[in-house]
Design an enzyme around this catalytic site. Structure first.
Site: not given
Lengths: 410, 410
Positions: A127, A236, A267, A291
Site C-alpha cells: 500500500f 515507504d 502520519k 503551492t
C-alpha cells in the site's frame, strides 16, 4: 491564563500523546505567522523555515540523507518521490545533457520520449497511497483499485513468511530468495518491454496488506539488486516511521549505513514528505513543486513531539512494551490455537491472525465494547497500533480484555 | 493579553488579508482540538466537523452541489475528483451491479477490466496539478511534464481568442466552435480506441497556461457536449475560486444553474477539496479516502475569511478594482503598443502580454524594485493576482509604478 498550566491532547490512532503547554502554543501563535497563514512554501517560506526543518525533520534524517522535501500528505509524498526517481533516472540516461527537441515536444502531449515509459516496481500486498501514480504500486484491497486506470508496472511477490521468524529461518530464507529472484526477472523483463524500472518501492513491514514482515537480509539483498540494476530504492515509511517499531525508522533494524535512496513519511510525522540522497536532487528548481508543499505549522508540532520522545525515552518504552505485547500474543495463540495464529511484530507494531475474517471482526467489536480499540488489515489480521506512550501496564490491560473476549468466543 | 486587541496578517499572493482577533484564536485554540491534533478526518472527524463544514465550505457551494470532500492540497483534490468520475462512469456502465470476478481479479494487478482504460479529456495549456494523474491533464510548461510517465488521454485545443473579447465577437466565436468540434471528435476517437472519456476537466480561465479566457457560450456548449456523451464535467477552480474574478466562483459568470458535475478548489480556500453533485457520490465508503483528507483547522480559518469577505463586501470591491485595473491596462497598451498587448481580465484576475519573455521579465524585475510584485504565466504574460482587499487606490499605485517602468524601458 497561567503560563505553566498545560493540557493533554490525545489522538489515539495517528499521534503520540503530547502535552503542549499553553505558553508554547500562545507564544508560537503570536510570534509565528505559521499558525494563521498558509504560505506557498516553495517560493515564500517563512524566514525561519530552514531552522525549523533542522530542529524537526532533519534531526531525525535517515542514515545517508541530508535532504528533505515536505508535502501535504502521504500520497503526495510518494507521488513526488516517484517523480524524483524518474527525473534522476532520465538524467542518468541522458548523461545529464539538456533534453532533446523531441523530448520537449512530446512531453507536452503525454508521449514518449518526453513522457518516457518508465516504471516503478512494487510488491503484491503493498500500500503506497491512492492517487493515480501511487495506486499503480498499491495492491492491497479491491476497494482501493477498482475502476481506476493504472500503469503497466511490474509487481513482485512479497515473501509469505512463517512466524515466529526465528523458528522458520531456513524456510523463510528460501521464500525470500524466490521473491528476490522474481524481482530480478521482472526488472529484466520490463527493460526488454521498453518500460525500464526507474525505482523499487517497498514498505519495511507491509501494513495495509496484512502486517507482512521480511528479514533484514531480504531488504539488504533487495537494496543491492536495485543498485546493481541502476534502479532507485524507495523505502515507504508512511506507516512504519515515527517510533512504533522501537526505532524511529523501521529500516534501522536492517543495520545499513546507506539503507535507501528515498525514504517517504507522513502520519505520525504530522507532515508528509520524503528524504533523499544528494544524488537524487532534481537538476532544476520547480521540477518538484506545488503551492503549499506541506504546512510549516505541522513542523512546529513535530519538534514538540520529538522533544517528548527524547525526554521520555519513548523508543525504549516502545521496545519494552512491544516485547511484552508480542509475548502476550504468543501466549494467547498457544491458549487459543483454533482462533489465533501467526503473532508477529516489531516494537508495538504487532499483529495476529484470526482463523477467518468473520471471527476477526467479531473479536474486534467485542473488544471495542470492552474499551479496547484495535485495527484490521489484510484478510483476517488484527493489527495493534498503540501510541508511543503505551506502557507495560497498558499491555496487561489489553491482554486481559483480549483474553476475556477469546474466552467468551464460541 | 487583552481580548479586543487584533493583529493583521498578510500573505500577499495566496490569501486575503484577515484580521484574526486574539480572542478568536485563543478561544478556538482551547475549545478545539483542531489546532493541536491532525485527525484522520475520514474515520475520526471532530464531533463538530459537519457543522464547521456547513459554516465554511457548504455556505459557498456552487449551484446544484450539496456535497463536498476536503483534501490536503490542490493536486489531491483533482486526483480524487478524477477517481470520483471514473467510479461514477464505471458504475453507470455496469448498471450499478457488483463488479465481476474478472474485474476484482484484474484490478489488483493494474489490468483491464478491473483497472479500465478510461481517460480524462483536458485542454492544451491547462494546468491541473503535478501528481501523475493530474499531470496527464496538465499541458502548460515543459518543466512540469518532462521525464514523468503519463497516460494516453485526449488533449483538445483551448480557444486562442483575441482581446478585448467584445471587439472580436465573431472571430472568437469561430475559434471556439473549432475547439468544440475538436472536443467531440476526440471523444469519439478515444471511445473507438477503447479508452472512453469518463470526464472533461477545464479551468474557467487557463491560469498557468497564460491567462487564456473563453466566453460563457463556450463553456455552456462544452457542458452540453459532456452531457451528450455521458462524460462528467469537472471545473477546476483551484486558481480561479475564492473571489478574485468578482464572483466567488469564476464559473458563476456563465450563468448556469447546473454548471458542472465536479468543482475542485484549493489555494484561497485554505484547504483543498471538491464539490460534486449527488449523483457522483461513490457507491461504497472508503473508495475515496486517505488518512488526513484535509485539515479541519483550515476550515476554521476559511470561516473567518468568509466572514470578512461578506462583512466588507469584498466581491464588490474586487469588481470595482478589477474594472479600474483593466481600464488602466488598456490605456497602457495604447500608450506602449510596441511593448504591451492583449490586456484581459475578470475582476482583478487580470493579465497583459509583453512583446517577448525577456521584456516581460525585465519589466517584472524593475517593477519589483519599485515595490510592485507581479507574477508571470504562459510564454510572455504578466499576471495580476492581488488580494481581495486590493482597492481602487491600490490600482492607481500599481499603474503609476508600471507606467514609470514602461517609460524608462528602452
Amino acid at each position: 491564563m497561567t503560563k505553566s498550566k498545560s493540557k493533554s491532547y490525545v489522538d489515539f490512532k495517528y499521534q503520540v500523546t503530547v502535552s503542549f503547554s499553553e505558553s508554547f502554543l500562545c507564544e508560537s501563535l503570536f510570534s509565528q505567522s505559521a499558525f494563521v497563514n498558509r504560505p506557498a512554501l516553495g517560493i515564500l517560506p517563512p524566514e525561519n523555515f530552514p531552522d525549523k526543518l533542522i530542529e524537526s525533520l532533519l534531526s531525525i534524517a535517515p542514515s545517508g540523507m541530508t535532504r528533505v522535501q515536505t508535502m501535504a500528505c502521504g500520497s503526495c509524498s510518494n507521488e513526488n518521490a516517484f517523480k524524483t526517481m524518474f527525473i534522476w533516472y532520465r538524467n542518468k540516461e541522458r548523461g545529464y545533457a539538456n533534453p532533446s527537441e523531441q523530448e520537449v515536444g512530446t512531453c507536452m502531449i503525454n508521449q514518449s520520449p518526453g513522457c518516457p515509459d518508465l516504471s516503478i516496481l512494487s510488491f503484491m500486498g503493498a500500500f503506497h497511497g491512492r492517487t493515480l501514480g501511487c495506486l499503480a504500486t498499491t495492491h492491497s484491497k479491491v476497494i482501493h483499485k477498482l475502476d481506476i486506470p493504472s500503469f503497466d508496472w511490474p509487481i513482485a511477490p512479497f515473501p509469505k513468511l512463517q512466524y515466529p521468524l526465528e523458528e522458520f529461518v531456513r524456510e523463510n530464507a528460501q521464500e525470500e530468495a524466490r521473491c528476490l529472484e522474481e524481482v530480478e526477472d521482472l526488472i529484466v523483463k520490463w527493460r526488454q518491454k521498453g518500460k525500464p524500472v526507474a525505482g523499487i518501492v517497498i514498505e519495511p513491514i507491509q501494513a495495509e496488506g496484512g502486517d507482512n514482515h521480511a528479514s533484514p537480509d531480504f531488504f539488504i539483498k533487495l537494496r543491492n539488486i536495485a543498485r546493481k540494476h541502476g534502479c532507485a530504492f524507495h523505502v515507504d515509511e508512511v506507516q512504519t516511521g515515527g517510533g512504533t517499531t522501537g526505532k524511529f525508522w523501521a529500516h534501522e533494524h536492517w543495520g545499513l549505513d546507506d539503507p535507501a535512496d528515498v525514504v517517504s513519511f507522513s502520519k505520525k510525522l504530522l507532515t508528509g514528505g520524503y528524504y533523499h540522497r544528494d544524488e537524487l536532487q532534481p537538476d532544476k528548481p520547480y521540477r518538484i513543486f506545488n503551492t503549499w508543499m506541506g504546512d510549516p505549522s505541522k513542523n512546529l508540532f513535530l519538534s514538540e513531539v520529538l522533544n517528548v520522545i527524547r525526554r521520555e525515552n519513548l523508543l525504549e518504552e516502545v521496545t519494552r512494551s512491544g516485547k511484552a505485547l508480542l509475548q502476550g500474543l504468543y501466549a494467547l495463540q498457544t491458549q487459543y490455537p483454533h482462533i489465533l495464529s501467526r503473532a508477529r511484530g516489531q516494537g508495538t507494531f504487532c499483529a495476529i491472525d484470526a482463523c477467518n475474517d468473520a471471527t476477526r471482526d467479531s473479536i474486534m467489536i467485542k473488544a471495542r465494547n470492552k474499551g479496547l480499540f484495535m485495527g484490521s488489515c489484510g484478510e483476517k489480521t488484527i493489527r495493534f497500533r498503540p501510541t508511543l506512550v503505551f506502557k507495560e501496564y497498558h499491555v496487561h490491560q489489553l491482554l486481559n480484555i483480549l483474553n476475556d473476549v477469546l474466552a467468551e468466543h464460541k
